[in-house]
Write a protein that holds these residues in place. Structure first.
Motif, PDB file in Angstrom:
ATOM      1  N   PRO A   1       0.513  -1.168  -0.141  1.00  0.00           N
ATOM      2  CA  PRO A   1       0.180   0.130  -0.128  1.00  0.00           C
ATOM      3  C   PRO A   1       0.814   0.782  -0.125  1.00  0.00           C
ATOM      4  N   GLY A   2       1.256   1.818  -0.904  1.00  0.00           N
ATOM      5  CA  GLY A   2       1.731   3.055  -1.055  1.00  0.00           C
ATOM      6  C   GLY A   2       2.594   3.644  -1.959  1.00  0.00           C
TER       7      GLY A   2
ATOM      8  N   VAL B   1      -8.380 -10.072   4.666  1.00  0.00           N
ATOM      9  CA  VAL B   1      -7.407  -9.233   5.400  1.00  0.00           C
ATOM     10  C   VAL B   1      -6.212  -9.194   4.916  1.00  0.00           C
ATOM     11  N   TYR B   2      -6.007  -8.713   4.450  1.00  0.00           N
ATOM     12  CA  TYR B   2      -4.200  -9.456   4.029  1.00  0.00           C
ATOM     13  C   TYR B   2      -3.231  -8.436   4.728  1.00  0.00           C
TER      14      TYR B   2
ATOM     15  N   ASP C   1      -6.996  -1.144   7.202  1.00  0.00           N
ATOM     16  CA  ASP C   1      -7.633   0.223   6.719  1.00  0.00           C
ATOM     17  C   ASP C   1      -8.669   0.142   6.761  1.00  0.00           C
ATOM     18  N   GLY C   2      -8.756  -0.635   5.536  1.00  0.00           N
ATOM     19  CA  GLY C   2      -9.709  -0.697   4.188  1.00  0.00           C
ATOM     20  C   GLY C   2      -9.679   0.034   3.156  1.00  0.00           C
ATOM     21  N   GLY C   3      -8.542   1.026   3.355  1.00  0.00           N
ATOM     22  CA  GLY C   3      -8.021   1.762   1.460  1.00  0.00           C
ATOM     23  C   GLY C   3      -7.930   1.284   1.275  1.00  0.00           C
TER      24      GLY C   3
ATOM     25  N   TRP D   1      -5.573   1.143  -4.386  1.00  0.00           N
ATOM     26  CA  TRP D   1      -5.648   2.802  -3.761  1.00  0.00           C
ATOM     27  C   TRP D   1      -6.759   3.013  -3.745  1.00  0.00           C
ATOM     28  N   GLY D   2      -7.627   2.747  -3.076  1.00  0.00           N
ATOM     29  CA  GLY D   2      -8.836   2.934  -2.836  1.00  0.00           C
ATOM     30  C   GLY D   2      -9.704   4.707  -3.435  1.00  0.00           C
TER      31      GLY D   2
END
Length: 92
Positions: free
Chosen positions: A14-15, A71-72, A38-40, A56-57
């Motif tokens: 993520p990111g 959930v990873y 975090d669900g994002g 990215w959501g």
């Protein structure tokens, strides 16, 4: 399934610290297989090569049920590579 309203990089985590391994193009569709803690960020089947990647959501729209998605755990942050650049002078 997920689509994006703007072409979005798909990464190994993520990111920005994580490597880009694909791009989900605007209005392209991919299968959602999981979600970040975090669900994002959605974990999807990579549209460009075998495997999965983190999307990215912010620009994403998911259709279909999301409850029950895996959930990873966050992957380790890549170790930054130091690059020697420029001219070095050593005074003793």
């Amino acid at each position: 399934m997920v689509t994006v309203s703007r072409s979005t990089n798909c990464r190994t985590g993520p990111g920005e610290p994580y490597e880009i391994v694909g791009i989900l193009m605007e209005n392209e569709e991919a299968e959602v297989v999981g979600v970040s803690p975090d669900g994002g960020t959605w974990i999807i089947k990579n549209p460009d090569e075998p495997g999965e990647c983190w999307l990215w959501g912010y620009y994403a729209t998911v259709s279909g049920p999301t409850e029950g998605l895996r959930v990873y755990a966050l992957p380790p942050t890549p170790t930054p590579q130091f690059t020697w650049a420029g001219t070095w002078t050593v005074n003793s």
